[in-house]
Design a protein around this motif. Sequence first.
Motif, PDB file in Angstrom:
ATOM      1  N   VAL A 204      19.763 -24.597 -25.407  1.00 31.29           N
ATOM      2  CA  VAL A 204      21.191 -25.128 -25.230  1.00 31.29           C
ATOM      3  C   VAL A 204      21.311 -24.996 -23.775  1.00 31.29           C
TER       4      VAL A 204
ATOM      5  N   SER B 271      21.722 -31.461 -25.607  1.00 34.58           N
ATOM      6  CA  SER B 271      21.157 -30.082 -25.792  1.00 34.58           C
ATOM      7  C   SER B 271      21.555 -29.576 -27.196  1.00 34.58           C
ATOM      8  N   VAL B 272      22.849 -29.659 -27.522  1.00 33.98           N
ATOM      9  CA  VAL B 272      23.108 -28.944 -28.733  1.00 33.98           C
ATOM     10  C   VAL B 272      22.664 -29.927 -29.786  1.00 33.98           C
TER      11      VAL B 272
ATOM     12  N   ILE C 212      27.440 -22.345 -31.350  1.00 37.76           N
ATOM     13  CA  ILE C 212      26.440 -23.066 -30.443  1.00 37.76           C
ATOM     14  C   ILE C 212      25.903 -21.769 -29.712  1.00 37.76           C
TER      15      ILE C 212
END
Length: 293
Positions: free
Chosen positions: A194, A212-213, A184
């Motif tokens: 992110v 958001s990921v 990530i």
Amino acid sequence: MSDSKETASGCPMHAAAPAADAQWHGADMDFSNKMSYGDYLGLDQILTAQHPLSPNHNEMLFIVQHQTSELWMKLMLHEMHAVRAHLQSDDLAPAFKMLARVARIMDQLVHAWDVLATMTPPEYTAIRPYLGASSGFQSYQYREIEFILGNKNAALLNVHTTAPDAFAVLDKALREPSVYDEAIKLLARNGLPVSAERLNADWTLPTAADESVKEAWLEVYRDPSRHWALYELAEKLVDLETAFRFWRFRHVTTVERIIGFKTGTGGTAGVSYLRKMLDVVLFPELFALRTAL
């Protein structure tokens, strides 16, 4: 005439072997001053590490199954630590090879259950009283694998308080970013959106789905040619989690086949506990995005 021809040709049926066979095809025979195969692999230690406690023939299977699994897990951890280091340094090609290897190791562990499944309920019942409270639940290597993949639980360190070295290893693994955390962070370094909250997450907690990921991975999947390395990384991670799920499934079905719904030797609920583990998702966004595509 027949005897002389057979001797000359080195006929394997002839009673007297040719002198040349003493050095079989050029192989070394004297290891008095050389390292042998057994020396290199430490086979004296490995092959004498099986100590059945019961008089039952089938306990050897049970011991070897678990010892070999621990060796495979040692290799998995060796690879996963290197994967994390390569992700941290943006060196993806070696990480891909290592992730593929870990998935194949998981395949080996999946098929190992086929061998243990040859143990019948009466056979296991005969050795169970000799196992005491020992249980695979206490495997610190397995716990470290769970931690390095993001399935963290600080309470589980309590199992290892009487083993200081194992406790220290797990405490360190609990506090470090997982392989998925590093993936990530790699998304963010490549300009994908992110959230700061996710990038600064508490590493001691299990991986939690983050919108958001998911959006960042969706961007990768919607334009693979633009983000090919990240796309390949995502699929390697999906391969790994899929193999891990197969392992968990074979574990629970093998345990149910052998002991039914009895309580585990380590005090867990046995099959009921293992079934709950089937619902654990290691890399949640990589599976959730498939519905959104």
